[in-house]
Design a protein around this motif. Structure first.
Motif, PDB file in Angstrom:
ATOM      1  N   GLY A   1       1.110  -1.357  -0.056  1.00 18.04           N
ATOM      2  CA  GLY A   1       0.064   0.077  -0.104  1.00 18.04           C
ATOM      3  C   GLY A   1       0.473   1.365  -0.075  1.00 18.04           C
ATOM      4  N   VAL A   2       2.325   1.400  -0.225  1.00 20.85           N
ATOM      5  CA  VAL A   2       3.043   2.195  -0.130  1.00 20.85           C
ATOM      6  C   VAL A   2       3.678   2.320  -1.177  1.00 20.85           C
ATOM      7  N   THR A   3       4.211   3.774  -1.746  1.00 25.91           N
ATOM      8  CA  THR A   3       5.304   3.493  -3.270  1.00 25.91           C
ATOM      9  C   THR A   3       6.283   3.837  -2.629  1.00 25.91           C
ATOM     10  N   VAL A   4       7.357   2.532  -2.849  1.00 26.63           N
ATOM     11  CA  VAL A   4       8.644   2.936  -2.459  1.00 26.63           C
ATOM     12  C   VAL A   4       9.093   3.542  -4.036  1.00 26.63           C
ATOM     13  N   ARG A   5      10.015   4.657  -3.747  1.00 28.50           N
ATOM     14  CA  ARG A   5      10.390   5.334  -5.000  1.00 28.50           C
ATOM     15  C   ARG A   5      11.983   4.396  -5.258  1.00 28.50           C
ATOM     16  N   ALA A   6      12.206   5.161  -6.724  1.00 27.12           N
ATOM     17  CA  ALA A   6      12.956   4.444  -7.102  1.00 27.12           C
ATOM     18  C   ALA A   6      14.640   4.719  -6.506  1.00 27.12           C
ATOM     19  N   GLY A   7      15.922   4.076  -5.835  1.00 27.65           N
ATOM     20  CA  GLY A   7      16.836   4.460  -5.702  1.00 27.65           C
ATOM     21  C   GLY A   7      16.505   4.798  -3.845  1.00 27.65           C
ATOM     22  N   GLU A   8      15.232   4.424  -3.493  1.00 28.35           N
ATOM     23  CA  GLU A   8      15.160   3.880  -1.819  1.00 28.35           C
ATOM     24  C   GLU A   8      15.416   2.244  -1.241  1.00 28.35           C
ATOM     25  N   PRO A   9      15.518   2.680  -0.639  1.00 23.93           N
ATOM     26  CA  PRO A   9      16.136   1.131  -0.109  1.00 23.93           C
ATOM     27  C   PRO A   9      15.208   0.372   0.945  1.00 23.93           C
ATOM     28  N   VAL A  10      14.814  -0.760   1.215  1.00 23.39           N
ATOM     29  CA  VAL A  10      13.918  -1.410   1.496  1.00 23.39           C
ATOM     30  C   VAL A  10      14.318  -2.330   2.562  1.00 23.39           C
ATOM     31  N   VAL A  11      14.020  -2.839   3.441  1.00 20.60           N
ATOM     32  CA  VAL A  11      15.153  -4.145   4.022  1.00 20.60           C
ATOM     33  C   VAL A  11      14.106  -5.384   4.937  1.00 20.60           C
ATOM     34  N   VAL A  12      14.268  -5.951   5.390  1.00 19.84           N
ATOM     35  CA  VAL A  12      13.172  -7.144   6.214  1.00 19.84           C
ATOM     36  C   VAL A  12      13.389  -7.858   6.833  1.00 19.84           C
ATOM     37  N   ALA A  13      12.483  -7.996   7.578  1.00 19.53           N
ATOM     38  CA  ALA A  13      11.921  -8.632   8.916  1.00 19.53           C
ATOM     39  C   ALA A  13      11.963  -9.895   8.370  1.00 19.53           C
ATOM     40  N   LEU A  14      12.557 -11.233   7.914  1.00 17.89           N
ATOM     41  CA  LEU A  14      12.377 -12.330   8.365  1.00 17.89           C
ATOM     42  C   LEU A  14      11.429 -12.720   9.717  1.00 17.89           C
ATOM     43  N   GLN A  15      11.715 -12.789  10.666  1.00 19.28           N
ATOM     44  CA  GLN A  15      11.514 -13.278  12.039  1.00 19.28           C
ATOM     45  C   GLN A  15      10.019 -12.652  12.066  1.00 19.28           C
ATOM     46  N   SER A  16       9.732 -11.418  11.152  1.00 19.12           N
ATOM     47  CA  SER A  16       8.063 -10.839  11.379  1.00 19.12           C
ATOM     48  C   SER A  16       7.306 -11.814  10.269  1.00 19.12           C
ATOM     49  N   ALA A  17       7.574 -11.709   8.867  1.00 15.28           N
ATOM     50  CA  ALA A  17       6.933 -12.267   8.541  1.00 15.28           C
ATOM     51  C   ALA A  17       6.502 -14.368   8.617  1.00 15.28           C
ATOM     52  N   ASN A  18       7.683 -14.740   9.356  1.00 15.08           N
ATOM     53  CA  ASN A  18       7.454 -16.201   9.825  1.00 15.08           C
ATOM     54  C   ASN A  18       6.400 -16.443  10.838  1.00 15.08           C
ATOM     55  N   ARG A  19       5.724 -15.146  10.976  1.00 12.58           N
ATOM     56  CA  ARG A  19       4.921 -15.191  12.293  1.00 12.58           C
ATOM     57  C   ARG A  19       3.594 -13.830  11.821  1.00 12.58           C
ATOM     58  N   ASP A  20       3.363 -14.188  10.704  1.00 12.07           N
ATOM     59  CA  ASP A  20       2.649 -13.904   9.898  1.00 12.07           C
ATOM     60  C   ASP A  20       1.179 -14.186  10.792  1.00 12.07           C
ATOM     61  N   GLU A  21       0.783 -13.691  10.619  1.00  9.99           N
ATOM     62  CA  GLU A  21      -1.298 -14.594  11.367  1.00  9.99           C
ATOM     63  C   GLU A  21      -1.953 -14.246   9.766  1.00  9.99           C
ATOM     64  N   SER A  22      -1.606 -13.460   8.958  1.00 10.30           N
ATOM     65  CA  SER A  22      -2.152 -14.791   7.621  1.00 10.30           C
ATOM     66  C   SER A  22      -1.785 -15.244   7.230  1.00 10.30           C
ATOM     67  N   VAL A  23      -0.728 -16.001   7.553  1.00  7.88           N
ATOM     68  CA  VAL A  23      -0.297 -16.915   6.547  1.00  7.88           C
ATOM     69  C   VAL A  23      -0.462 -18.451   7.445  1.00  7.88           C
ATOM     70  N   TYR A  24      -0.099 -18.046   8.326  1.00  9.54           N
ATOM     71  CA  TYR A  24       0.263 -18.990   9.832  1.00  9.54           C
ATOM     72  C   TYR A  24      -0.685 -18.975  10.845  1.00  9.54           C
ATOM     73  N   SER A  25      -1.517 -19.889  11.347  1.00 16.48           N
ATOM     74  CA  SER A  25      -2.751 -20.129  12.229  1.00 16.48           C
ATOM     75  C   SER A  25      -1.840 -20.132  14.234  1.00 16.48           C
ATOM     76  N   ASP A  26      -2.060 -19.242  14.594  1.00 16.20           N
ATOM     77  CA  ASP A  26      -0.956 -19.200  15.661  1.00 16.20           C
ATOM     78  C   ASP A  26      -0.080 -19.505  15.906  1.00 16.20           C
ATOM     79  N   PRO A  27       0.841 -18.535  14.675  1.00 17.65           N
ATOM     80  CA  PRO A  27       2.426 -18.918  14.826  1.00 17.65           C
ATOM     81  C   PRO A  27       3.114 -18.392  15.749  1.00 17.65           C
ATOM     82  N   ASP A  28       2.378 -17.683  16.838  1.00 17.17           N
ATOM     83  CA  ASP A  28       3.700 -17.766  18.321  1.00 17.17           C
ATOM     84  C   ASP A  28       3.658 -18.870  18.669  1.00 17.17           C
TER      85      ASP A  28
END
Length: 408
Positions: free
Chosen positions: A298-325
């Motif tokens: 839902g955000v526009t990342v402009r050309a030249g802007e950096p993005v970092v990811v939180a794998l530990q968050s993605a692996n606890r995403d409640e929209s993907v995993y039931s009872d992720p914790d």
């Protein structure tokens, strides 16, 4: 105006293996701006699907970080010839040179030798008697021995590898000058080892890289050294950290531990669930730079802007995993991204899986009543490092001929 959040507000203190509760809140809204300990501000992706886009979409580039003040958690980010700093097709060219050593078939050929190494280490622990330090006596020497034999590096130099790896992954553990010194020592060591291999050719991975350099001219000397360094560090550090992490989780989840003891065939699935559940890194992964404007979360990342990811968050995403914790060794939902995703998906993932399976099977079979020795406070956790794991983990078990304490 979007507020740029400080690192500590998002990831907290990374205490033991806890996942920061702030990440759950961030997954409910679009990307946020964050400032890591070093480098320029960046966007942070926390949702499973957004993280997969950043890691796998060619509109996001690792190579574009070269020459930029890359957002990062640690001082050293690797040499320019490193696989981790490249995009396809250069990345593909380098990866192909070593990928055949890490295929599922080749890794399975290493399983019997890995079992023997693990069995010898376990026998030594039993002979010495409890308590033992799981890290020093088992978790560290197992993957170091395997990767040294594969690569062609003397395993007796492992004390140096540990120091250099700690410096390579340092966030605050070492000063900038110390990091420079120890990483330089690792580079000098590898250069000398390559020279030795050139003088006396051997049938190992360094020998194959030298042949690709000298005979086929498929990589530069800088790329050769960077690849050897990266394989040595990554080939033992992450597994040496995850073995005690996984054992800690099992020993603090007695019902799940009992299930694995009752049905050892669950171990491969448990390893996958532990890869999802355990946050090896305390913060964000390597930055990717947008090569064009990209709509993400839902955000526009402009050309030249950096993005970092939180794998530990993605692996606890409640929209993907039931009872992720919840740690559930029988979980059968979507694949985790503990090994990353896309072109930079962990090269040694199959090797790590095999070593972790062998390690858990060896420990569960060989140490009845395995448990923490003393109190949890006796575990010494790494500090000032990009990876989270015990640095010292005392364990004990029921010795033969003694009643011991019945545990799961």
């Amino acid at each position: 105006m979007t507020t740029t959040k400080p690192w500590s507000e998002v990831f907290g203190e990374s205490d033991r293996l806890d996942v920061s509760p702030a990440l759950a809140g961030l997954r409910k809204r679009p990307l946020c701006r964050i400032r890591l300990p070093y480098g320029e501000p960046a966007w942070l992706a926390t949702r499973y699907e957004d993280v997969k886009v950043v890691l796998g979409d060619p509109r996001f580039s690792r190579a574009a970080a070269t020459g930029r003040d890359e957002p990062r958690a640690r001082l050293h980010i690797g040499s320019p010839g490193s696989l981790l700093r490249q995009d396809p097709p250069e990345h593909s060219r380098l990866r192909r040179l070593v990928a055949k050593a890490f295929t599922a078939r080749r890794v399975e050929l290493l399983r019997p030798r890995t079992r023997r190494i693990a069995g010898d280490l376990a026998a030594r622990m039993r002979a010495q008697g409890p308590p033992a330090d799981l890290v020093e006596d088992f978790a560290l020497p197992l993957p170091i021995t395997v990767i040294c034999e594969l690569l062609g590096v003397p395993v007796e130099d492992r004390a140096d590898f540990r120091l250099w790896s700690d410096a390579f992954l340092s966030t605050t553990r070492f000063t900038r000058d110390e990091v420079t010194e120890y990483v330089g020592r690792m580079r000098d060591y590898m250069a000398a080892l390559v020279a030795e291999h050139r003088e006396t050719p051997r049938d190992d991975l360094i020998g194959a890289l030298i042949e690709a350099r000298d005979r086929d001219d498929r990589l530069s000397e800088e790329e050769l050294l960077a690849m050897a360094e990266g394989i040595l560090v990554a080939g033992h550090e992450t597994t040496a950290s995850q073995i005690p992490n996984f054992v800690y989780v099992l020993l603090t989840h007695p019902e799940q531990l009992a299930a694995l003891r009752a049905d050892p065939d669950l171990i491969p699935r448990a390893v996958e669930e532990l890869m999802r559940y355990v946050p090896l890194g305390g913060g964000a992964g390597s930055a990717r730079y947008a090569l064009e404007d990209v709509e993400l979360g839902g955000v526009t990342v402009r050309a030249g802007e950096p993005v970092v990811v939180a794998l530990q968050s993605a692996n606890r995403d409640e929209s993907v995993y039931s009872d992720p914790d919840t740690f559930d060794p029988r979980r059968g939902e979507a694949s985790h991204i503990g090994f990353g995703h896309g072109p930079h998906h962990c090269l040694g993932a199959q090797l790590a899986r095999m070593e972790l399976q062998v390690a858990l099977r060896t420990l569960l079979d060989g140490f009845p009543g395995l448990r923490l020795a003393g109190r949890e406070e006796d575990i010494i956790w790494k500090a000032g490092s990009a990876t989270r794991a015990p640095e010292r983990m005392p364990v004990t078990w029921d010795a033969p001929g003694t009643p011991g304490r019945r545990t799961a």
